[in-house]
Design an enzyme around this catalytic site. Sequence first.
Site, PDB file in Angstrom:
ATOM      1  N   ARG A   1       0.839  -1.216   0.000  1.00 47.05           N
ATOM      2  CA  ARG A   1       0.000   0.000   0.000  1.00 47.05           C
ATOM      3  C   ARG A   1       0.870   1.261   0.000  1.00 47.05           C
ATOM      4  O   ARG A   1       0.575   2.241   0.680  1.00 47.05           O
ATOM      5  CB  ARG A   1      -0.917   0.036   1.234  1.00 47.05           C
ATOM      6  CG  ARG A   1      -1.967  -1.039   1.283  1.00 47.05           C
ATOM      7  CD  ARG A   1      -2.998  -0.879   0.161  1.00 47.05           C
ATOM      8  NE  ARG A   1      -4.134  -1.751   0.364  1.00 47.05           N
ATOM      9  CZ  ARG A   1      -4.164  -3.047   0.051  1.00 47.05           C
ATOM     10  NH1 ARG A   1      -3.111  -3.615  -0.510  1.00 47.05           N
ATOM     11  NH2 ARG A   1      -5.231  -3.761   0.258  1.00 47.05           N
TER      12      ARG A   1
ATOM     13  N   SER B   1     -10.544  -0.423   3.445  1.00 48.09           N
ATOM     14  CA  SER B   1      -9.764  -0.540   4.687  1.00 48.09           C
ATOM     15  C   SER B   1      -9.320   0.842   5.134  1.00 48.09           C
ATOM     16  O   SER B   1      -8.695   1.572   4.365  1.00 48.09           O
ATOM     17  CB  SER B   1      -8.513  -1.389   4.461  1.00 48.09           C
ATOM     18  OG  SER B   1      -8.877  -2.678   4.050  1.00 48.09           O
TER      19      SER B   1
ATOM     20  N   GLU C   1      -4.657   4.121   6.378  1.00 48.22           N
ATOM     21  CA  GLU C   1      -4.411   3.834   4.966  1.00 48.22           C
ATOM     22  C   GLU C   1      -5.007   4.937   4.098  1.00 48.22           C
ATOM     23  O   GLU C   1      -4.488   5.266   3.041  1.00 48.22           O
ATOM     24  CB  GLU C   1      -5.033   2.481   4.615  1.00 48.22           C
ATOM     25  CG  GLU C   1      -4.435   1.842   3.386  1.00 48.22           C
ATOM     26  CD  GLU C   1      -5.478   1.298   2.456  1.00 48.22           C
ATOM     27  OE1 GLU C   1      -5.966   2.057   1.615  1.00 48.22           O
ATOM     28  OE2 GLU C   1      -5.789   0.099   2.575  1.00 48.22           O
TER      29      GLU C   1
END
Length: 331
Positions: free
Chosen positions: A155, A228, A324
Amino acid sequence: MMRYGVDLRRFNTFGLPAVAEQYLPLTDLAQLEGEEFRQAPDLVLGGGSNLLLLEDLPGLTVHVLLSGITWSDGKGRFRVAAGADWNQFVRYTLERGFVGMENLILIPGTVGAAPVQNIGAYGAEVAEFITAVHAWEYGVGPVDLSPADCAFGYRDSRFKREPGRYLITAVSFDLSTPRALKLDYGAIRGELDRLGIEQPTATDVANAVTGIRRSKLPDWFLLGNSGSFFKNPVVARSTYERLLQTHSDLPAYPIDEAHVKLPAGWLIDRAGLRGQGNERVGTYDRQALVLVNRGGACGRDVLDFSKRIQDTVAEQFGVQLEREVQLVGGM
Ligand code: EPU
């Protein structure tokens, strides 16, 4: 054409209110030669699926709406404009018989945003398929970045670490090399069994992933969210072993000799926070890692609740969760 005072609520999947002072749709590469692109805009908006908008945005918001898929060689090479819908591109490759993208089906957002956070799901990451990222470097002009230049991680990428340097205009992919299907992510085999499929094709895997996602992740049309909210934390093996003493069922994914990755959703769930929150914001009742807008939430509501989650998880497990989603405004 520039517009003023544009409400971004319908341009972010969390459905958070924020008014952009100046709003410019980018539909044509020639616009990049203009005055506005000498330096980075205040916000570059793609599908708005990984954003937490905290307040009204002064300055310039550019909405990347460049479109088009070029499939040039009849084999597996594609060049896709940054504003193309990610999921439509995945379907385009599957319909033409290419293997690779099936695990990444149904991820919301645009193709141009995919390399920024190196989107991933069910054992695959977009970085595996990228051969080049085409961008506009502010103050320089058009540039092509190789996968090594992109510095992809979990990520993570150069685009995330150097915000304000590049505007991604297109991404090139190569699906021509034969690939085995990735079935190791537990739930995929389970779903294929449920569907009675023994020798799956890429399309079968895509259907299995679609089934899993629909059962766990909320549809943002119905319940605003950004997928998420936190990353899965990477911790020292010693931390994991300490936690195992009191939580013998703690799942973990090995990273290297000294580190493991823990599922943030599990930690939040076990901290008693799955399905919790207030009337405006909470965690999704089927996947605690996803924060949802229950109606009328603003960015501050979400941020405050996310801090409560971080504090509770840190207190109970001694593990720090990192966001995130990308915070916009309020710095
Ligand atoms: N779990 C719980 N309770 C929960 C949520 C999860 O116990 O409320 C447990 C699950 O039972 C499982 C583990 O935690 O043992 C992992 O859960 P899951 O398989 O749902 O995946 P995840 O680690 O929570 C990651 C990605 C998702 C991606 C899925 C599938 C991150 C931050 N998230 O979630 O990506 O779809 O794996 O590969 O890496 C996204 O980035 O927005 C996203 C949705």
